[in-house]
Write a protein that holds these residues in place. Structure first.
Motif, PDB file in Angstrom:
ATOM      1  N   ALA A   1       1.127  -1.148  -0.515  1.00  0.00           N
ATOM      2  CA  ALA A   1      -0.283   0.199  -0.064  1.00  0.00           C
ATOM      3  C   ALA A   1       0.756   1.167  -0.390  1.00  0.00           C
ATOM      4  O   ALA A   1       0.607   2.903  -1.138  1.00  0.00           O
ATOM      5  CB  ALA A   1      -0.978  -0.490   0.982  1.00  0.00           C
ATOM      6  N   LEU A   2       2.285   1.133   1.483  1.00  0.00           N
ATOM      7  CA  LEU A   2       2.797   2.117   0.737  1.00  0.00           C
ATOM      8  C   LEU A   2       3.614   2.711  -0.690  1.00  0.00           C
ATOM      9  O   LEU A   2       3.060   4.102  -0.653  1.00  0.00           O
ATOM     10  CB  LEU A   2       3.552   2.265   1.710  1.00  0.00           C
ATOM     11  N   ALA A   3       4.121   1.234  -1.186  1.00  0.00           N
ATOM     12  CA  ALA A   3       4.900   2.074  -2.605  1.00  0.00           C
ATOM     13  C   ALA A   3       3.515   2.217  -3.255  1.00  0.00           C
ATOM     14  O   ALA A   3       3.734   3.258  -4.394  1.00  0.00           O
ATOM     15  CB  ALA A   3       5.273  -0.060  -3.123  1.00  0.00           C
ATOM     16  N   MET A   4       2.770   1.354  -3.217  1.00  0.00           N
ATOM     17  CA  MET A   4       1.925   2.099  -4.464  1.00  0.00           C
ATOM     18  C   MET A   4       1.056   3.654  -4.042  1.00  0.00           C
ATOM     19  O   MET A   4       1.197   4.269  -5.165  1.00  0.00           O
ATOM     20  CB  MET A   4      -0.034   0.940  -4.411  1.00  0.00           C
ATOM     21  N   SER A   5       1.223   3.477  -3.172  1.00  0.00           N
ATOM     22  CA  SER A   5       0.707   5.058  -2.216  1.00  0.00           C
ATOM     23  C   SER A   5       1.678   6.321  -3.371  1.00  0.00           C
ATOM     24  O   SER A   5       1.349   6.709  -3.591  1.00  0.00           O
ATOM     25  CB  SER A   5       0.279   5.388  -1.104  1.00  0.00           C
ATOM     26  N   LEU A   6       2.956   5.516  -2.728  1.00  0.00           N
ATOM     27  CA  LEU A   6       3.833   7.402  -3.358  1.00  0.00           C
ATOM     28  C   LEU A   6       4.204   6.996  -4.920  1.00  0.00           C
ATOM     29  O   LEU A   6       4.389   7.367  -5.605  1.00  0.00           O
ATOM     30  CB  LEU A   6       5.192   5.799  -2.783  1.00  0.00           C
ATOM     31  N   LEU A   7       3.889   5.624  -5.859  1.00  0.00           N
ATOM     32  CA  LEU A   7       3.772   6.362  -6.885  1.00  0.00           C
ATOM     33  C   LEU A   7       2.833   6.713  -7.600  1.00  0.00           C
ATOM     34  O   LEU A   7       2.576   7.209  -8.987  1.00  0.00           O
ATOM     35  CB  LEU A   7       4.446   4.003  -7.523  1.00  0.00           C
ATOM     36  N   ILE A   8       1.569   6.179  -7.677  1.00  0.00           N
ATOM     37  CA  ILE A   8       0.356   6.655  -8.075  1.00  0.00           C
ATOM     38  C   ILE A   8       0.022   8.199  -7.822  1.00  0.00           C
ATOM     39  O   ILE A   8      -1.164   9.024  -7.896  1.00  0.00           O
ATOM     40  CB  ILE A   8      -0.866   5.861  -7.761  1.00  0.00           C
TER      41      ILE A   8
ATOM     42  N   LEU B   1      -7.663   8.457  -3.332  1.00  0.00           N
ATOM     43  CA  LEU B   1      -6.023   8.053  -3.076  1.00  0.00           C
ATOM     44  C   LEU B   1      -5.963   6.728  -2.407  1.00  0.00           C
ATOM     45  O   LEU B   1      -5.829   5.263  -2.477  1.00  0.00           O
ATOM     46  CB  LEU B   1      -5.171   8.691  -3.343  1.00  0.00           C
ATOM     47  N   ILE B   2      -6.291   6.951  -1.194  1.00  0.00           N
ATOM     48  CA  ILE B   2      -6.635   6.138  -0.048  1.00  0.00           C
ATOM     49  C   ILE B   2      -7.092   5.057  -0.354  1.00  0.00           C
ATOM     50  O   ILE B   2      -7.113   3.696   0.239  1.00  0.00           O
ATOM     51  CB  ILE B   2      -6.573   6.630   1.560  1.00  0.00           C
ATOM     52  N   LEU B   3      -8.912   5.038  -0.726  1.00  0.00           N
ATOM     53  CA  LEU B   3      -9.754   4.337  -0.987  1.00  0.00           C
ATOM     54  C   LEU B   3      -8.972   3.294  -1.796  1.00  0.00           C
ATOM     55  O   LEU B   3      -9.617   2.140  -1.864  1.00  0.00           O
ATOM     56  CB  LEU B   3     -11.036   4.746  -0.783  1.00  0.00           C
ATOM     57  N   ILE B   4      -8.346   3.216  -2.968  1.00  0.00           N
ATOM     58  CA  ILE B   4      -8.523   3.098  -3.855  1.00  0.00           C
ATOM     59  C   ILE B   4      -7.766   2.301  -3.760  1.00  0.00           C
ATOM     60  O   ILE B   4      -7.604   0.518  -3.936  1.00  0.00           O
ATOM     61  CB  ILE B   4      -8.040   3.825  -5.329  1.00  0.00           C
ATOM     62  N   VAL B   5      -6.204   2.750  -2.817  1.00  0.00           N
ATOM     63  CA  VAL B   5      -5.008   2.005  -2.481  1.00  0.00           C
ATOM     64  C   VAL B   5      -5.614   0.368  -1.308  1.00  0.00           C
ATOM     65  O   VAL B   5      -5.139  -0.528  -2.010  1.00  0.00           O
ATOM     66  CB  VAL B   5      -3.755   2.679  -2.412  1.00  0.00           C
TER      67      VAL B   5
END
Length: 360
Positions: free
Chosen positions: A33-40, A78-82
């Motif tokens: 989730a952390l990596a996805m948030s930082l990338l997106i 963004l938070i909800l999608i991740v």
């Protein structure tokens, strides 16, 4: 999805068996989730800016907030999608608790999305009328409460557990639905009220979410629950994966939301995250501990209630402005000072809440 795949692959390569461990999947969930948030995150902020989805600021708010007008908002999407993608990747999709928490989170996020959308299109900070917001919160909150009550498998699933006492478990009966409803809806609104400064709401939510993830793991494990003398809730341990996703997504969002914020969470994030930690606390039967750990959210909510009541009854205000974080701003505290001090308070309260697991 990936849980089933790794289970199949473990028949051929034993190393994939590690993914069957809940603790490992929880840690992977945080990192994913952390990596996805930082990338997106940068792409989402760019899209929000491009479509001019900017924050509207209260006319009666602190003057220091006027400069925030136009900052991209609705970043909570963004938070909800991740959280959704990560939980679907690493969670047990046959677990009813996982789906309950996901659906409640998305439902409250939808309410927040409508509220944010109306604020932006009308260029007004009021958004969705309170009566409609509360109506739909009530509908989804009651639906979740009734479902959990109807699918309860053991008496402890619907009993009120009192911290600090070993044997006190109060059977709630149908009263469970009432308690669950107020916890879900109340926590949702409390987090939303707290979301008024850069990063103020998201890190306390992450800390409380992490603590609830630990509690979920403990109550879902027969050995730990017996040792700690807390109720065993079958299948609740899987919520640790969801909480891990919340923690990772929240920390990734904080990367962009920290002072001065590049993006705001908006009601789409605040209402959803509040409901999420509320329903997790209900499932793991630690509502009172949530009340302790989320003391900051309680303080913010009580400050608004007292302010409104005092003004209506006496015509005078208790605080310079409510919620209370604005009161300290108007007293001259710089915004980062208010934020960090409230974070510290939450950390202490979370530790106090976790200590109740052992002090029984």
């Amino acid at each position: 999805m990936l849980l089933e795949l790794t289970e199949y692959l473990s028949e051929f390569i034993s190393g994939f068996g590690v993914f069957q461990y809940l603790t490992f999947r929880t840690m992977v969930s945080v990192l994913t989730a952390l990596a996805m948030s930082l990338l997106i995150g940068p792409y989402v902020i760019d899209r929000l800016t491009h479509h001019q989805i900017g924050q509207t600021v209260r006319d009666d708010g602190p003057e220091s907030h006027f400069s925030k007008a136009g900052t991209p908002t609705m970043g909570g999407a963004l938070i909800l999608i991740v959280i959704l993608l990560t939980t679907l990747m690493w969670g047990d999709l046959g677990n009813r608790y996982v789906w309950t928490v996901l659906l409640v989170t998305l439902a409250f996020g939808a309410i927040g999305w409508v509220d944010d959308y109306l604020k932006i299109t009308r260029q007004n900070s009021r958004g969705l009328a309170s009566r409609w917001k509360y109506l739909w919160q009530s509908v989804f909150g009651l639906a979740a409460a009734v479902f959990l009550f109807m699918t309860a498998e053991a008496p402890q699933d619907t009993a009120l557990i009192v911290p600090f006492f070993k044997q006190i478990a109060i059977p709630l009966g149908i009263g469970y639905v009432v308690v669950a409803y107020f916890v879900i809806v109340g926590t949702s609104n409390a987090v939303n009220l707290t979301d008024g400064l850069d990063g103020l709401a998201i890190l306390p939510t992450v800390m409380v979410g992490a603590a609830l993830g630990l509690i979920a793991y403990l109550v879902g494990n027969t050995q730990f629950s017996t040792y700690l003398q807390i109720p065993y809730i079958a299948h609740a341990g899987e919520l640790a994966v969801f909480c891990g996703a919340l923690v990772g997504a929240g920390l990734g969002f904080l990367w962009f939301n920290t002072y001065p914020a590049q993006v705001f969470m908006g009601d789409v994030g605040a209402l959803a995250l509040g409901a999420a930690i509320g329903v997790v606390a209900i499932i793991v039967r630690h509502e009172i501990v949530l009340f302790i750990m989320g003391g900051l959210f309680v303080l913010e909510t009580v400050s608004v209630i007292l302010q409104v009541a005092s003004f209506k009854l006496t015509g005078k205000r208790i605080f310079r402005m409510a919620p209370i974080h604005h009161h300290f701003e108007l007293k001259g505290w710089p915004e980062p000072r208010v934020i960090v001090r409230f974070w510290i308070i939450t950390l202490v309260l979370v530790l106090v809440g976790l200590s109740t697991l052992k002090l029984r």
